[in-house]
Design an enzyme around this catalytic site. Structure first.
Site, short mmCIF file in Angstrom:
data_model
loop_
_atom_site.label_atom_id
_atom_site.label_comp_id
_atom_site.label_asym_id
_atom_site.label_seq_id
_atom_site.Cartn_x
_atom_site.Cartn_y
_atom_site.Cartn_z
N ASP A 1 13.30 -0.91 -2.13
CA ASP A 1 13.11 -1.95 -3.13
C ASP A 1 13.50 -1.48 -4.52
O ASP A 1 13.77 -0.30 -4.74
CB ASP A 1 11.64 -2.44 -3.11
CG ASP A 1 10.62 -1.30 -3.03
OD1 ASP A 1 10.98 -0.15 -3.32
OD2 ASP A 1 9.46 -1.56 -2.70
N ASN B 1 -2.89 -3.84 -0.95
CA ASN B 1 -3.02 -5.13 -0.26
C ASN B 1 -2.24 -5.16 1.06
O ASN B 1 -2.07 -6.20 1.66
CB ASN B 1 -2.58 -6.28 -1.17
CG ASN B 1 -1.11 -6.15 -1.60
OD1 ASN B 1 -0.40 -5.26 -1.14
ND2 ASN B 1 -0.66 -7.03 -2.48
N HIS C 1 0.96 -4.25 1.36
CA HIS C 1 2.41 -4.47 1.26
C HIS C 1 3.19 -3.24 1.74
O HIS C 1 2.76 -2.10 1.57
CB HIS C 1 2.85 -4.95 -0.12
CG HIS C 1 2.81 -3.98 -1.24
ND1 HIS C 1 2.29 -4.29 -2.48
CD2 HIS C 1 3.26 -2.71 -1.37
CE1 HIS C 1 2.42 -3.26 -3.29
NE2 HIS C 1 2.99 -2.30 -2.65
N GLU D 1 4.79 -8.74 0.04
CA GLU D 1 3.39 -9.02 -0.26
C GLU D 1 2.74 -9.81 0.88
O GLU D 1 3.44 -10.40 1.71
CB GLU D 1 3.31 -9.83 -1.57
CG GLU D 1 3.87 -9.10 -2.79
CD GLU D 1 2.94 -8.04 -3.37
OE1 GLU D 1 2.15 -7.43 -2.61
OE2 GLU D 1 3.01 -7.80 -4.59
#
Ligand code: GLP
Length: 234
Positions: free
Chosen positions: A64, A130, A132, A137
């Protein structure tokens, strides 16, 4: 399906094991490596820098990149990779999404096409608080390919530590999709620290839900998880 879970008392031993896995995969002929950023990876890159590994015949792809940061920006993932690895251990070719691309859709497609032309032999992965993976997400489709994402508040908060203030954290990023990641032949996930416990334990328990992107890994046939979290503690 195999998911191999290795728990370590010592981070030093954990990262030594991660280095050993990468060396092994390379010795077995891997030429295309998916790489990750984040604090979790820094001790591993230090070990790689100090090792005798040679990536000059290999290709790398990063997971990313933030939107809007120049490659010279010290928080861009391009800069991070140069500092942590490429300046010391260059690859034949290294690909990252271009955070300054003018047309987001075209950029996501370009990156996805490159990935499809180069099958990943190996993918290194961290995990967000979370759940990811890369910047996928919670709620992201498990069928997703490379795309532009709006980062969730918990991710902006978690990554604010690397910037002067939370306002400086880019609100968007390009990320490989979950499907792009799952195409890798071997996946090495490293998860350290109590903040990752809840999301990691769901993966280890074999849950499979788009609410926790990392649980997509349970359907992959060659995942190794290294963690310093011990079973049953909290
Ligand atoms: C970041 C990256 C992920 C990384 C994760 C965990 O935002 N995009 O690829 O795995 O969040 O980061 P850290 O290792 O700093 O906890």
């Amino acid at each position: 399906m195999t998911m191999q879970i290795e728990r370590f008392e010592s981070k030093e031993v954990l990262y030594t094991r991660a280095l050993e896995i990468i060396k092994q995969v390379k010795a077995q002929g891997a030429t295309t490596f998916g790489l990750a950023t984040g604090g979790t990876m820094e001790p591993l890159y230090e070990k790689l820098r100090q090792s005798d590994i040679d990536f000059s015949d290999a290709i790398s792809f990063n997971l990313d990149e933030y939107v809007g940061l120049d490659v010279q920006h010290d928080q861009s993932y391009n800069y991070y990779m140069h500092k942590q690895l490429f300046d010391c251990k260059p690859f034949k070719m290294s690909y990252l999404p271009n955070g300054l691309a003018e047309n987001a859709e075209a950029e996501a497609n370009r990156y996805e096409q490159l990935l499809q032309q180069h099958e990943l032999d190996f993918q290194l992965l961290g995990i967000g608080v979370n759940g990811h993976i890369a910047f996928n997400e919670p709620g992201t489709s498990f069928a997703s390919e490379t795309h532009l994402v709006d980062l969730q508040p918990s991710t902006l908060e978690a990554n604010a530590r690397f910037f002067d203030s939370i306002e400086d954290v880019p609100k968007q990023a390009y990320t490989m999709g979950i499907q792009s990641i799952l195409r890798a032949k071997v996946i090495l996930l490293i998860a350290t620290g109590e903040k990752k416990r809840a999301v990691l334990e769901q993966v280890i328990a074999g849950e499979y839900t788009e609410n926790n992107p990392a649980t997509a890994l349970v359907k992959h046939n060659n995942v190794i998880i290294l963690t310093d979290l011990q079973e049953g503690e909290n």
